[in-house]
Design an enzyme around this catalytic site. Sequence first.
Site, PDB file in Angstrom:
ATOM      1  N   CYS A  96       0.816  -1.311   0.021  1.00 27.58           N
ATOM      2  CA  CYS A  96      -0.108   0.067   0.190  1.00 27.58           C
ATOM      3  C   CYS A  96       0.969   1.063  -0.078  1.00 27.58           C
ATOM      4  O   CYS A  96       0.280   2.262  -0.244  1.00 27.58           O
ATOM      5  CB  CYS A  96      -1.016   0.021   0.993  1.00 27.58           C
ATOM      6  SG  CYS A  96      -2.241  -1.282   1.202  1.00 27.58           S
ATOM      7  N   HIS A 146      -3.174   7.377   1.884  1.00 25.26           N
ATOM      8  CA  HIS A 146      -3.632   6.051   1.185  1.00 25.26           C
ATOM      9  C   HIS A 146      -5.083   5.724   1.823  1.00 25.26           C
ATOM     10  O   HIS A 146      -5.306   6.185   2.998  1.00 25.26           O
ATOM     11  CB  HIS A 146      -2.766   5.226   2.025  1.00 25.26           C
ATOM     12  CG  HIS A 146      -3.183   3.811   1.658  1.00 25.26           C
ATOM     13  ND1 HIS A 146      -3.695   3.151   0.455  1.00 25.26           N
ATOM     14  CD2 HIS A 146      -3.249   2.564   2.457  1.00 25.26           C
ATOM     15  CE1 HIS A 146      -3.933   1.934   0.619  1.00 25.26           C
ATOM     16  NE2 HIS A 146      -3.618   1.529   1.778  1.00 25.26           N
ATOM     17  N   ASN A 182     -10.083   0.194  -0.522  1.00 29.29           N
ATOM     18  CA  ASN A 182      -8.697   0.038  -0.357  1.00 29.29           C
ATOM     19  C   ASN A 182      -7.971  -0.376  -1.756  1.00 29.29           C
ATOM     20  O   ASN A 182      -8.062  -1.661  -2.091  1.00 29.29           O
ATOM     21  CB  ASN A 182      -8.098  -0.886   0.803  1.00 29.29           C
ATOM     22  CG  ASN A 182      -6.581  -0.573   1.136  1.00 29.29           C
ATOM     23  OD1 ASN A 182      -5.853  -0.377  -0.187  1.00 29.29           O
ATOM     24  ND2 ASN A 182      -6.029  -0.919   2.236  1.00 29.29           N
TER      25      ASN A 182
END
Length: 323
Positions: free
Chosen positions: A114, A250, A280
């Site tokens: 990520c 993020h 996500n």
Amino acid sequence: MAGRSVVVGVGHYLPERIVPNSEFEKTLDTTDEWIKTRSGIERRHFAAENETTSDLATKAAEAALADAGLVADDIDAIIVATSTADLTFPSAATMVQAQLGMTKGFAFDVQAVCAGFVFALTNANALIVSGQAKRVLVIGAETFSRIMDWTDRSTCVLFGDGAGALVLELQEGEGSAQDRGILATDLNSDGRYKDLLYVDGGVSTQSTGHLRMQGNQVFRHAVEKLAKTAETALQSVGLSNTDVDWIVPHQANIRIIQGTAKKMGLPMENVVVTVQDHGNTSAASIPLALSVGKQRGQIKQGDLVVTEAIGGGLAWGAVVLRW
């Protein structure tokens, strides 16, 4: 005078299939309200069966090039941040290079889960300021739907597929914090925390594996480490949280986003949030949010933007740039 890596184009791509939370109610002991309350996610996109990470990345790259008014041959290098490349090798970046019709320059992948886009952006900046490249296409692209355990309600409802891209170009600045472009970066990792977020498969084990996560532990690390890395990057160029126009974090979980903003002393009005629509998307989430933020009219030229991310490794970092 100082060379700066300036964003001259941005774009994104999302697969056609939209998956609302209600779809998970058919197969899991969960509800739309449960998912929204704990994550802020309302829907996400899943790639089609024949759609690969490099396909998503190429479409996002084309959008970014169009936004910049450039063509593939204007680009010197491509960096793709991904943990879900089409093949073990070659890199997804070289596949994007071929699909764009780019026959010069070089291309490679960066894998920091990520945090991948922050790591890729930092590498691109280093290539530009060192004179290795004048223009770099930086892409985050993922098909995390391919590594989900569809029986694990704590993880499979959180992730989605997508891609975002930026074009960075060498431009001259004054060498001050008022310059456009990337002003500061901060990268970190600590392999002791591997078991908090990982995939239980890989080439050496001859299996694809599924994503495994200790959500509560990741949350605890995320808020502390994201606020710290952002502040470290800002302080390195004489800036503080109060100078920030936009946090583009993020997009993992609305509670992490809110917690980080609070720790940095900034209101949510200064945060670009897309997690409700995309879930996500790992390395794709920051460039996706930057592209959407520009489309919404939130991010404007001259704005000071901080991006920060944390992912498996653990790996985390931040980039400070003036749009």
